[in-house]
Scaffold this motif. Structure first.
Motif, PDB file in Angstrom:
ATOM      1  N   GLY A  79      -7.931 -10.720  -9.164  1.00  0.00           N
ATOM      2  CA  GLY A  79      -6.990 -11.429  -8.301  1.00  0.00           C
ATOM      3  C   GLY A  79      -5.605 -10.813  -8.278  1.00  0.00           C
ATOM      4  N   GLU A  80      -5.074 -10.565  -9.478  1.00  0.00           N
ATOM      5  CA  GLU A  80      -3.708 -10.079  -9.565  1.00  0.00           C
ATOM      6  C   GLU A  80      -3.569  -8.674  -8.970  1.00  0.00           C
ATOM      7  OE1 GLU A  80      -0.831  -9.289 -13.248  1.00  0.00           O
ATOM      8  OE2 GLU A  80      -2.258 -10.924 -13.537  1.00  0.00           O
ATOM      9  N   GLU A  81      -4.496  -7.804  -9.393  1.00  0.00           N
ATOM     10  CA  GLU A  81      -4.458  -6.429  -8.892  1.00  0.00           C
ATOM     11  C   GLU A  81      -4.612  -6.399  -7.378  1.00  0.00           C
ATOM     12  OE1 GLU A  81      -6.299  -7.411 -11.466  1.00  0.00           O
ATOM     13  OE2 GLU A  81      -6.453  -5.845 -13.010  1.00  0.00           O
ATOM     14  N   PHE A  82      -5.546  -7.210  -6.917  1.00  0.00           N
ATOM     15  CA  PHE A  82      -5.834  -7.236  -5.483  1.00  0.00           C
ATOM     16  C   PHE A  82      -4.589  -7.632  -4.691  1.00  0.00           C
ATOM     17  CE2 PHE A  82      -8.291  -9.291  -1.835  1.00  0.00           C
ATOM     18  CZ  PHE A  82      -8.534  -8.079  -1.239  1.00  0.00           C
ATOM     19  N   ALA A  83      -3.901  -8.664  -5.172  1.00  0.00           N
ATOM     20  CA  ALA A  83      -2.700  -9.126  -4.472  1.00  0.00           C
ATOM     21  C   ALA A  83      -1.649  -8.020  -4.449  1.00  0.00           C
ATOM     22  CB  ALA A  83      -2.156 -10.375  -5.155  1.00  0.00           C
ATOM     23  N   LEU A  84      -1.481  -7.342  -5.575  1.00  0.00           N
ATOM     24  CA  LEU A  84      -0.489  -6.258  -5.644  1.00  0.00           C
ATOM     25  C   LEU A  84      -0.825  -5.139  -4.670  1.00  0.00           C
ATOM     26  CD1 LEU A  84       0.300  -5.815  -9.427  1.00  0.00           C
ATOM     27  CD2 LEU A  84       1.964  -6.027  -7.584  1.00  0.00           C
ATOM     28  N   MET A  85      -2.098  -4.768  -4.641  1.00  0.00           N
ATOM     29  CA  MET A  85      -2.493  -3.663  -3.764  1.00  0.00           C
ATOM     30  C   MET A  85      -2.326  -4.059  -2.308  1.00  0.00           C
ATOM     31  SD  MET A  85      -5.727  -1.772  -5.539  1.00  0.00           S
ATOM     32  CE  MET A  85      -6.842  -3.135  -5.453  1.00  0.00           C
ATOM     33  N   GLN A  86      -2.648  -5.305  -2.006  1.00  0.00           N
ATOM     34  CA  GLN A  86      -2.538  -5.754  -0.620  1.00  0.00           C
ATOM     35  C   GLN A  86      -1.099  -5.794  -0.153  1.00  0.00           C
ATOM     36  OE1 GLN A  86      -4.877  -9.419  -0.557  1.00  0.00           O
ATOM     37  NE2 GLN A  86      -6.021  -8.495   1.104  1.00  0.00           N
ATOM     38  N   ARG A  87      -0.207  -6.115  -1.096  1.00  0.00           N
ATOM     39  CA  ARG A  87       1.188  -6.164  -0.725  1.00  0.00           C
ATOM     40  C   ARG A  87       1.714  -4.765  -0.404  1.00  0.00           C
ATOM     41  NH1 ARG A  87       3.931  -8.744  -5.281  1.00  0.00           N
ATOM     42  NH2 ARG A  87       2.246 -10.230  -5.143  1.00  0.00           N
ATOM     43  N   GLY A  88       1.091  -3.751  -0.986  1.00  0.00           N
ATOM     44  CA  GLY A  88       1.482  -2.377  -0.692  1.00  0.00           C
ATOM     45  C   GLY A  88       2.772  -1.989  -1.378  1.00  0.00           C
ATOM     46  N   GLY A  89       3.383  -0.926  -0.875  1.00  0.00           N
ATOM     47  CA  GLY A  89       4.628  -0.463  -1.476  1.00  0.00           C
ATOM     48  C   GLY A  89       4.350   0.339  -2.733  1.00  0.00           C
ATOM     49  N   PRO A  90       5.389   1.011  -3.260  1.00  0.00           N
ATOM     50  CA  PRO A  90       5.197   1.920  -4.399  1.00  0.00           C
ATOM     51  C   PRO A  90       4.703   1.233  -5.672  1.00  0.00           C
ATOM     52  CG  PRO A  90       7.516   1.856  -3.690  1.00  0.00           C
ATOM     53  CD  PRO A  90       6.754   1.038  -2.723  1.00  0.00           C
ATOM     54  N   GLU A  91       4.980  -0.070  -5.828  1.00  0.00           N
ATOM     55  CA  GLU A  91       4.518  -0.742  -7.061  1.00  0.00           C
ATOM     56  C   GLU A  91       2.996  -0.820  -7.080  1.00  0.00           C
ATOM     57  OE1 GLU A  91       6.244  -3.295  -4.751  1.00  0.00           O
ATOM     58  OE2 GLU A  91       7.628  -1.621  -4.936  1.00  0.00           O
ATOM     59  N   ALA A  92       2.389  -0.697  -5.916  1.00  0.00           N
ATOM     60  CA  ALA A  92       0.937  -0.844  -5.852  1.00  0.00           C
ATOM     61  C   ALA A  92       0.230   0.417  -6.360  1.00  0.00           C
ATOM     62  CB  ALA A  92       0.513  -1.138  -4.422  1.00  0.00           C
ATOM     63  N   LEU A  93       0.926   1.558  -6.312  1.00  0.00           N
ATOM     64  CA  LEU A  93       0.247   2.821  -6.640  1.00  0.00           C
ATOM     65  C   LEU A  93      -0.400   2.837  -8.024  1.00  0.00           C
ATOM     66  CD1 LEU A  93       2.664   5.389  -4.984  1.00  0.00           C
ATOM     67  CD2 LEU A  93       0.417   4.673  -4.209  1.00  0.00           C
ATOM     68  N   PRO A  94       0.334   2.406  -9.076  1.00  0.00           N
ATOM     69  CA  PRO A  94      -0.316   2.427 -10.395  1.00  0.00           C
ATOM     70  C   PRO A  94      -1.556   1.534 -10.464  1.00  0.00           C
ATOM     71  CG  PRO A  94       2.038   1.940 -10.595  1.00  0.00           C
ATOM     72  CD  PRO A  94       1.724   1.968  -9.152  1.00  0.00           C
ATOM     73  N   VAL A  95      -1.564   0.468  -9.681  1.00  0.00           N
ATOM     74  CA  VAL A  95      -2.731  -0.413  -9.681  1.00  0.00           C
ATOM     75  C   VAL A  95      -3.933   0.310  -9.077  1.00  0.00           C
ATOM     76  CG1 VAL A  95      -3.617  -2.661  -9.002  1.00  0.00           C
ATOM     77  CG2 VAL A  95      -1.175  -2.348  -9.386  1.00  0.00           C
ATOM     78  N   PHE A  96      -3.697   1.012  -7.977  1.00  0.00           N
ATOM     79  CA  PHE A  96      -4.766   1.801  -7.386  1.00  0.00           C
ATOM     80  C   PHE A  96      -5.306   2.803  -8.396  1.00  0.00           C
ATOM     81  CE2 PHE A  96      -3.004   0.481  -3.250  1.00  0.00           C
ATOM     82  CZ  PHE A  96      -4.166   0.275  -2.529  1.00  0.00           C
ATOM     83  N   GLU A  97      -4.393   3.475  -9.083  1.00  0.00           N
ATOM     84  CA  GLU A  97      -4.810   4.495 -10.047  1.00  0.00           C
ATOM     85  C   GLU A  97      -5.650   3.886 -11.159  1.00  0.00           C
ATOM     86  OE1 GLU A  97      -1.381   6.628 -11.365  1.00  0.00           O
ATOM     87  OE2 GLU A  97      -1.032   7.527  -9.396  1.00  0.00           O
TER      88      GLU A  97
END
Lengths: 236, 473
Positions: free
Chosen positions: B317-335
């Motif tokens: 849930g948390e990761e998904f929300a971060l990735m969906q929001r986008g922006g540079p903070e999302a990059l580490p989550v994708f990684e």
């Protein structure tokens, strides 16, 4: 795989035979594949499948690697953006190729140079792409084998612009295509774009139309299978 | 609306089922007749080892190697596979063997590739750390052990011996596969080994980073629930994982989501009936697939099946929300999610023992290349959320909203538009597809004015009509 499949019959028969059989793994076919890359460079064609097969041969037989063939393949792949071809090629190169600290050989340096161009072109930074391209003589060397690189790139960028815009400032087009006034006119004629003051008009096409559409439900006959069957059953 | 979609899906799956009836009856008969349980093999109680060395070797080939196995065990295991496959492939005529269990053929191919994979990782790590000079010496002296050429050779030979591609093509054309199977391909042993070798190739190509060839390998196999691999849960699962992953790397996110969804829905529906050990082993893999689907949906927002969406929110849930929001903070989550869920990539060649630092983990390399596309794509969700609210909008105004300058925004819009067009599979081989719009939102620029349009879905009436018709009886 790419958005631009090669036209039927344009791939030489012997390459086709290699690709569909086990010869695609045979190190002895490397030189044939290399010649084919050369041919693609000369006559401005592109065959992604064959080029990936060659990169795979290099992956399995690093001693056969020929630097200029790899960079030629990458340069060709740049031209078909926004297809993922450039990335697909990178995936087949040695894992440390992007690591500037350890991979200090010429090939890795050249690959990283081309990656810079790829990043710019994929992020639609067309003006910056040309600036970077002209800022280093190495790029001229890298694309030297590839006939018509700049022209093809211009056409590819123009295609992307035509897909998003109906009207666009002349400055933007000139910057994106990296052409001066004199060279712009023949290009615009070829694309069928017209100049009005400092604006350029692009004819409506399927992509820049952005028409609101309503999807209607499509109904297949067999969805009514049950109803029809029941109708017969009841009658009997 | 949701019900209508799901119903449509069910109708399609039903179609798929009928297509493949031939395959199911011809190829899997052997498996269906004998309903033994593979659990027994591990205990050594269920198999009749009638003093026959061969049967023992067959069972051994399907038995997982100890995780902590040292080099000698790995070399021995490699030699054992070589001699076993040599015996099966190069004896005088087809070998007359009874398969130890139903799942043997899958298990043996699975284990063979797993050991190849794990050996390459082991060797890579040894070279990178350089801690154990003796081990490195042994590895240097045996560059041919678990070589990628010999692994591919085994898989291709098994496919060719059994005429598997010809058989599958015949089945596709509604012909009897036995007419092209040859004296080897008619036997269950060769047939099953050949078939699962194709799935094995998919996996090996993917591990080596050749995602195009991975998908091409499955040209002759139709992906649906009636396909032979679907009879073996682990095979079913593995196939969809690697197909989905390859699609993701080809940036065909819509296809990747469709592939992952298919198998995850299947698993969640059949959880109740699956009781053998095969199922336990895939629950871990299940989580990895949810991570991948989270990545894909963040990059290409589409409506997910309800059950999957719920589970996804529970697990990530948390990761998904971060990735969906986008922006540079999302990059580490994708990684993080990528590394957690990607296959254990390998490099096909012996590492550079001289320069330990040169041996970059292949996963890092593939991640780097993949992240390039992610970086380009993650501004899309924010843009979309604004564009949805307007029919026309000034570019400069939008730029203020998203806190960027107009020129940067123009680039983002071009990229958004490009990402919105994806090749999507409709029929034929897995690499085929049609260019489609993945989002219902589209737009065009007239100088600095953004014209936004939306593709709306009209009312769906057929299912409603059919349901009510049924009630009328």
């Amino acid at each position: 795989m790419t958005t631009q499949p090669i036209p039927a019959g344009s791939r030489p028969e012997h390459i086709d035979a290699y690709l569909s059989g086990l010869d695609r793994y045979n190190p002895e076919t490397v030189s044939t594949f290399q010649d084919y890359v050369q041919l693609q460079c000369e006559n401005q064609t592109y065959d992604a499948m064959s080029n990936l097969a060659l990169l795979k041969l290099y992956q399995f037989n690093p001693h056969l690697t020929r630097d200029e063939t790899i960079t030629n393949i990458l340069v060709k792949a740049l031209l078909v953006f926004p297809s993922p071809d450039f990335s697909l090629c990178l995936h087949l190169l040695p894992p440390n190729v992007l690591d500037a600290n350890t991979a200090t050989d010429d090939l890795s340096a050249a690959v990283r140079k081309l990656c810079v161009l790829n990043e710019l072109i994929e992020s639609a930074s067309y003006r910056e792409f040309w600036t970077a391209y002209e800022s280093d003589d190495l790029y001229a060397d890298l694309v030297a084998d590839c006939a018509g690189f700049e022209e093809t790139m211009r056409d590819a960028i123009a295609l992307q612009i035509s897909m998003i815009a109906r009207e666009v400032k002349k400055d933007f087009v000139q910057g994106s295509l990296n052409v001066n006034d004199d060279n712009l006119t023949p290009l615009l004629q070829r694309y069928g774009w017209t100049v009005e003051g400092d604006m350029i008009k692009i004819p409506i096409n399927k992509e820049n139309e952005a028409k609101t559409m309503v999807f209607r439900e499509s109904v297949a006959f067999n969805q009514f299978q049950g109803v029809v069957r029941r109708g017969f059953e009841q009658a009997a | 609306m949701m019900a209508a979609q799901m119903n449509g899906g069910a109708a399609r799956m039903h179609d798929d089922d009928s297509d493949d009836e031939g395959l199911a009856t011809t190829l899997v008969e052997a498996m269906q007749e004998d309903d033994g349980d593979y659990d027994d093999v591990a205990d050594g109680t269920g198999v009749q080892v009638t003093g026959d060395d061969l049967q023992a070797r067959l069972a051994a080939a399907a038995t997982p190697l100890d995780f902590a196995a040292g080099l000698p065990a790995r070399f021995t295991s490699y030699d054992n596979y070589c001699s076993l496959f040599h015996f099966i492939l190069n004896s005088d005529g087809p070998v007359d063997l009874e398969l130890p269990t139903v799942y043997w053929a899958w298990d043996v191919i699975d284990e063979f590739i797993y050991q190849f994979n794990s050996f390459c990782t082991y060797r890579q790590k040894a070279a990178r750390t350089g801690e154990n000079p003796e081990e490195i010496q042994v590895l240097r002296e045996n560059p041919q052990a678990w070589g990628c050429y010999s692994v591919l050779n085994v898989l291709y030979s098994l496919i060719q011996r059994s005429q598997m591609n010809e058989q599958l093509a015949a089945i596709k054309a509604n012909k009897d596969p036995n007419t092209v199977a040859g004296e080897y391909g008619q036997r269950p042993l060769y047939r099953m080994l050949g078939y699962f070798s194709i799935i094995g190739l998919l996996r090996v190509h993917c591990l080596l980073g050749d995602f195009t060839l991975a998908l091409k390998t499955l040209d002759d196999i139709e992906l649906n629930k009636k396909a032979v691999f679907a009879k073996v849960m682990a095979a079913h699962f593995t196939t969809y994982y690697y197909v989905g992953f390859s699609y993701m790397m080809l940036r065909r996110y819509a296809d990747a989501i469709r592939t992952f969804s298919h198998i995850l829905v299947y698993v969640s529906r059949t959880k109740g009936f699956q009781k053998n050990s095969q199922f336990d082993s895939i629950t871990k893999e299940n989580d990895r697939m949810y991570a991948l689907i989270a990545i894909c949906v963040a990059l290409c927002p589409v409506r997910l099946d309800d059950t999957i969406h719920t589970t996804l929110r529970e697990k990530y849930g948390e990761e998904f929300a971060l990735m969906q929001r986008g922006g540079p903070e999302a990059l580490p989550v994708f990684e993080k999610l990528f590394l957690q869920a990607c296959p254990k990539f390998i490099s096909p060649n012996p590492p550079d023992f001289e320069n330990p630092e040169n041996n970059v983990d292949p996963s890092e390399h593939h991640l780097k290349v993949f992240m390039q596309d992610v970086k380009n794509t993650i501004s899309a969700p924010i843009l979309k959320s604004y564009l949805k609210l307007y029919t026309t909008m000034d570019l400069n105004k939008l730029a203020k909203f998203v806190e960027t300058d107009p020129e940067a925004l123009r680039k983002q819009l071009i990229v958004y538009k490009q990402k919105n067009r994806q090749l999507r599979w409709t029929e034929g081989s897995l690499l085929d597809g049609e260019m489609t719009h993945t989002s219902d939102l589209d737009f065009a620029l007239q100088d600095d004015i953004v014209h936004v349009s939306e593709a709306k879905v009209g009312r769906r009436l057929v299912d409603w009509y059919l349901r009510n018709l049924q009630r009328a009886y």
